[in-house]
Design a protein around this motif. Structure first.
Motif, short mmCIF file in Angstrom:
data_model
loop_
_atom_site.label_atom_id
_atom_site.label_comp_id
_atom_site.label_asym_id
_atom_site.label_seq_id
_atom_site.Cartn_x
_atom_site.Cartn_y
_atom_site.Cartn_z
N PHE A 1 0.87 -1.18 0.00
CA PHE A 1 0.00 0.00 0.00
C PHE A 1 0.90 1.22 0.00
N ASP A 2 0.78 2.09 -1.01
CA ASP A 2 1.61 3.28 -1.14
C ASP A 2 0.99 4.42 -0.32
N GLU A 3 1.32 4.42 0.95
CA GLU A 3 0.72 5.35 1.89
C GLU A 3 1.10 6.81 1.60
N THR A 4 2.34 7.04 1.19
CA THR A 4 2.80 8.39 0.93
C THR A 4 2.02 9.03 -0.22
N THR A 5 1.90 8.32 -1.32
CA THR A 5 1.17 8.86 -2.47
C THR A 5 -0.32 8.99 -2.14
N TYR A 6 -0.84 8.03 -1.40
CA TYR A 6 -2.25 8.10 -0.98
C TYR A 6 -2.49 9.37 -0.15
#
Length: 181
Positions: free
Chosen positions: A13-18
């Motif tokens: 899960f790409d939390e930064t981009t999210y």
């Protein structure tokens, strides 16, 4: 021969981009609120069709100006002439529309509220086939082994990634390994 049904597994899960996309969507909603505040100086904004407004602020504003203020004069006037008579400087709304268009986040109208169209699913990577499932399982086993060893010895994330030809990756912001599928 019976084959087991394929089950997708979560890889990352790409939390930064999210989080950035959520912030962008919130910024875009703020721009819409600024546009509505501007419109409220000239028309009753309760009558605005919010879905049409999101599509084009100026067009929906002009439609409402004609509906709400068009009966001020006996003859039907072009909307530009109504702007002139009512001293409406539409360039301000056009500028707000430009700000809105620059932001790429998705927003929607739901129950007359503006909401973010950002979903965690859009930033989650899943496996695509059984082979990738196997890779994820093995990578996670390896990551667990590294974490067990790191309790007793210093492990170096870049070396671990290089040593496996980037079979695993390391997220330095979250201090966490993840499978590189």
């Amino acid at each position: 021969m019976s084959s087991k049904p394929f089950t997708k597994m979560k890889v990352y899960f790409d939390e930064t981009t999210y989080n950035q996309s959520v912030k962008d969507a919130e910024d875009k909603i703020k721009v819409v609120q600024v546009a509505l505040e501007w419109c409220e100086k000239h028309i009753n904004i309760q009558a605005i069709d919010k879905k049409l407004f999101l599509a084009d602020f100026v067009e929906e504003f002009n439609r409402q100006v004609e509906l709400q203020k068009g009966d001020m004069v006996k003859q039907k006037l072009a909307v530009e002439k109504l702007h002139f008579l009512l001293e409406i400087h539409i360039s301000e709304l056009k500028s707000i529309q430009s700000q809105y268009d620059r932001l790429e986040a998705r927003i929607y109208v739901d129950n007359e509220d503006f909401i973010s169209g950002v979903s965690e699913e859009d930033f989650t990577r899943y496996t695509m086939n059984e082979e990738e499932n196997e890779k994820v399982i093995r990578a996670n086993n390896f990551i667990n082994a590294i974490e067990m060893v790191s309790k007793y010895r210093k492990t170096y994330p870049l070396d671990m990634c290089k040593g496996t030809s980037n079979f695993i990756k390391y997220d330095f912001r979250r201090n966490k390994y993840y499978p590189n599928i």
